[in-house]
Write a protein that holds these residues in place. Sequence first.
Motif, PDB file in Angstrom:
ATOM      1  N   VAL A  51      44.992  29.142  42.325  1.00  8.84           N
ATOM      2  CA  VAL A  51      44.178  30.302  42.665  1.00  8.84           C
ATOM      3  C   VAL A  51      42.864  29.784  43.240  1.00  8.84           C
ATOM      4  O   VAL A  51      42.173  28.985  42.604  1.00  8.84           O
ATOM      5  CB  VAL A  51      43.913  31.188  41.433  1.00  8.84           C
ATOM      6  CG1 VAL A  51      42.894  32.277  41.755  1.00  8.84           C
ATOM      7  CG2 VAL A  51      45.211  31.818  40.937  1.00  8.84           C
ATOM      8  N   GLY A  53      39.448  30.638  46.331  1.00  5.76           N
ATOM      9  CA  GLY A  53      38.749  31.659  47.091  1.00  5.76           C
ATOM     10  C   GLY A  53      37.268  31.377  47.143  1.00  5.76           C
ATOM     11  O   GLY A  53      36.817  30.248  46.888  1.00  5.76           O
ATOM     12  N   MET A 110      39.286  40.715  38.230  1.00  2.00           N
ATOM     13  CA  MET A 110      40.496  41.173  38.905  1.00  2.00           C
ATOM     14  C   MET A 110      41.659  41.021  37.942  1.00  2.00           C
ATOM     15  O   MET A 110      41.877  39.932  37.396  1.00  2.00           O
ATOM     16  CB  MET A 110      40.795  40.336  40.159  1.00  2.00           C
ATOM     17  CG  MET A 110      39.879  40.536  41.328  1.00  2.00           C
ATOM     18  SD  MET A 110      40.516  39.593  42.767  1.00  2.00           S
ATOM     19  CE  MET A 110      39.147  39.794  43.915  1.00  2.00           C
ATOM     20  N   LEU A 112      45.437  40.623  37.734  1.00  2.00           N
ATOM     21  CA  LEU A 112      46.444  40.181  38.695  1.00  2.00           C
ATOM     22  C   LEU A 112      47.794  39.980  38.017  1.00  2.00           C
ATOM     23  O   LEU A 112      47.883  39.791  36.806  1.00  2.00           O
ATOM     24  CB  LEU A 112      46.014  38.854  39.331  1.00  2.00           C
ATOM     25  CG  LEU A 112      44.609  38.800  39.931  1.00  2.00           C
ATOM     26  CD1 LEU A 112      44.271  37.372  40.345  1.00  2.00           C
ATOM     27  CD2 LEU A 112      44.496  39.739  41.125  1.00  2.00           C
ATOM     28  N   HIS A 120      47.223  31.069  46.062  1.00  4.22           N
ATOM     29  CA  HIS A 120      46.862  32.477  46.205  1.00  4.22           C
ATOM     30  C   HIS A 120      45.352  32.568  46.347  1.00  4.22           C
ATOM     31  O   HIS A 120      44.614  31.924  45.592  1.00  4.22           O
ATOM     32  CB  HIS A 120      47.330  33.286  44.997  1.00  4.22           C
ATOM     33  CG  HIS A 120      48.802  33.199  44.748  1.00  4.22           C
ATOM     34  ND1 HIS A 120      49.682  34.182  45.142  1.00  4.22           N
ATOM     35  CD2 HIS A 120      49.557  32.225  44.158  1.00  4.22           C
ATOM     36  CE1 HIS A 120      50.913  33.831  44.791  1.00  4.22           C
ATOM     37  NE2 HIS A 120      50.863  32.644  44.204  1.00  4.22           N
ATOM     38  N   THR A 121      44.895  33.369  47.292  1.00  2.00           N
ATOM     39  CA  THR A 121      43.473  33.462  47.587  1.00  2.00           C
ATOM     40  C   THR A 121      42.912  34.805  47.136  1.00  2.00           C
ATOM     41  O   THR A 121      43.451  35.857  47.475  1.00  2.00           O
ATOM     42  CB  THR A 121      43.221  33.285  49.092  1.00  2.00           C
ATOM     43  OG1 THR A 121      43.717  32.006  49.506  1.00  2.00           O
ATOM     44  CG2 THR A 121      41.735  33.368  49.403  1.00  2.00           C
ATOM     45  N   TYR A 122      41.822  34.735  46.374  1.00  3.15           N
ATOM     46  CA  TYR A 122      41.136  35.947  45.913  1.00  3.15           C
ATOM     47  C   TYR A 122      39.636  35.730  46.082  1.00  3.15           C
ATOM     48  O   TYR A 122      39.057  34.822  45.479  1.00  3.15           O
ATOM     49  CB  TYR A 122      41.461  36.249  44.449  1.00  3.15           C
ATOM     50  CG  TYR A 122      42.941  36.431  44.204  1.00  3.15           C
ATOM     51  CD1 TYR A 122      43.571  37.626  44.513  1.00  3.15           C
ATOM     52  CD2 TYR A 122      43.700  35.390  43.669  1.00  3.15           C
ATOM     53  CE1 TYR A 122      44.934  37.787  44.300  1.00  3.15           C
ATOM     54  CE2 TYR A 122      45.062  35.548  43.453  1.00  3.15           C
ATOM     55  CZ  TYR A 122      45.673  36.749  43.767  1.00  3.15           C
ATOM     56  OH  TYR A 122      47.021  36.907  43.564  1.00  3.15           O
ATOM     57  N   ASP A 123      39.042  36.538  46.929  1.00  2.00           N
ATOM     58  CA  ASP A 123      37.615  36.430  47.197  1.00  2.00           C
ATOM     59  C   ASP A 123      36.840  37.504  46.435  1.00  2.00           C
ATOM     60  O   ASP A 123      37.330  38.617  46.238  1.00  2.00           O
ATOM     61  CB  ASP A 123      37.339  36.579  48.698  1.00  2.00           C
ATOM     62  CG  ASP A 123      37.972  35.461  49.514  1.00  2.00           C
ATOM     63  OD1 ASP A 123      38.062  34.330  48.998  1.00  2.00           O
ATOM     64  OD2 ASP A 123      38.392  35.724  50.662  1.00  2.00           O
ATOM     65  N   PHE A 124      35.625  37.149  46.037  1.00  2.24           N
ATOM     66  CA  PHE A 124      34.767  38.074  45.308  1.00  2.24           C
ATOM     67  C   PHE A 124      33.469  38.306  46.076  1.00  2.24           C
ATOM     68  O   PHE A 124      32.882  37.358  46.601  1.00  2.24           O
ATOM     69  CB  PHE A 124      34.411  37.509  43.920  1.00  2.24           C
ATOM     70  CG  PHE A 124      35.563  37.455  42.968  1.00  2.24           C
ATOM     71  CD1 PHE A 124      35.791  38.476  42.066  1.00  2.24           C
ATOM     72  CD2 PHE A 124      36.423  36.358  42.961  1.00  2.24           C
ATOM     73  CE1 PHE A 124      36.848  38.422  41.171  1.00  2.24           C
ATOM     74  CE2 PHE A 124      37.486  36.292  42.077  1.00  2.24           C
ATOM     75  CZ  PHE A 124      37.694  37.336  41.178  1.00  2.24           C
TER      76      PHE A 124
END
Length: 390
Positions: A51, A53, A110, A112, A120-124
Amino acid sequence: MRLRRGPDPAQTNTRPLKQINASTMQRSIPFFFLVLALLLPVGTAAGQAIVSGTVTDAETGEGISDAHVFIAESMNGSITSEVGAYRLNGVALGSLRLYVSVVGYEPQAMDLFIRRPGEHTYDFELQPSVTELGEVEVVAERDARWERRLEKFIRLFIGETPFAAQTEIVNPEVLDFTDRVGRFTARAAETLVIENRALGYRIQYFLKEFEATGTRTSYDGEPLFEEMRPSTPEEAAHWKRNRDDAFNGSLRHFLLALLDDRVEEEGFMIFQRPASRGGVAAMPTPGNGRFPIDRDEILKASDDPQERILDVQGFLEIVYTQETEDEAYLAWRGERGRAKYRTSMLLLENGPTVVDLKGDVADPYGVTQFGYLAFERVADDVPREYRPVR
């Protein structure tokens, strides 16, 4: 995680996957794909993901450095780089909460459900904090009233189990309390640092809110675990035994036994109890009006092979026959007499809830716990990835 604990015949505690009820707390509560390693990105094992981001300022778009990014209730965390980048390796597939916190900004989470290996990319994008840190003052020395309130907070938050006696909040001076008209609240100016010498963990607890009203206690926050270094082999073995004890009989232990169809083999008995008209406030007394229920009646298949549906009408009573009630629990309940098997109840207040194959509940507010599970709080928590070696 929000902890929700529900009322007991004697007391009520709420702790949702973050609320607690002072006497009868509830807790909520949260596979492997067979893939050749050569087909996976570097740093990823079968059944695990990466993970990554960025964390940026929502107003300026600039990266935020030194932000904590971690899987809630786990030991997997990181700090963002100078440009706000982060990367978490070895993330288990399934349900998780990804949490970000840094001074000067509102924390963000988040929820998930990661279904496949790979990256997997998750930006905040974080909003600057509206509340000034100065509103919760950090004072080195406090008065006697604050000390009494701290003792009350420790009892409600850390717990009253034998493990709680060996658990310490290292920086209590960051806490501030209000106690008026039956409502007790706590705020933290900084991350709470907790050392659990019974289990061998140092915990950074990002407390968002804490409130106790009457017999119900609720708190919202996310813990990040770090293993402490044992001073001797004997201490390491002691921590291992205690961690196993903390896991055994826990909600995660029960859910894994349910998923593996090993309820009886793992020492559990389950019963269904009808919900009374009064709801949680009128929770039935354990042992009365119950009837045995089969595992297949409450655990259903899902369209997704990586998850199951937990569906219970009324209360689910869980009896763990491998351990009896601790004396501290009887005192907490205000009871006398011979200790019985550890008995708890679950209530799905939001209806059927999704459980992944790791025993994590997808909805952090989906399961309310009563009885023995509500009695155990922060001092009895182990990281979500912990499993005893059988």
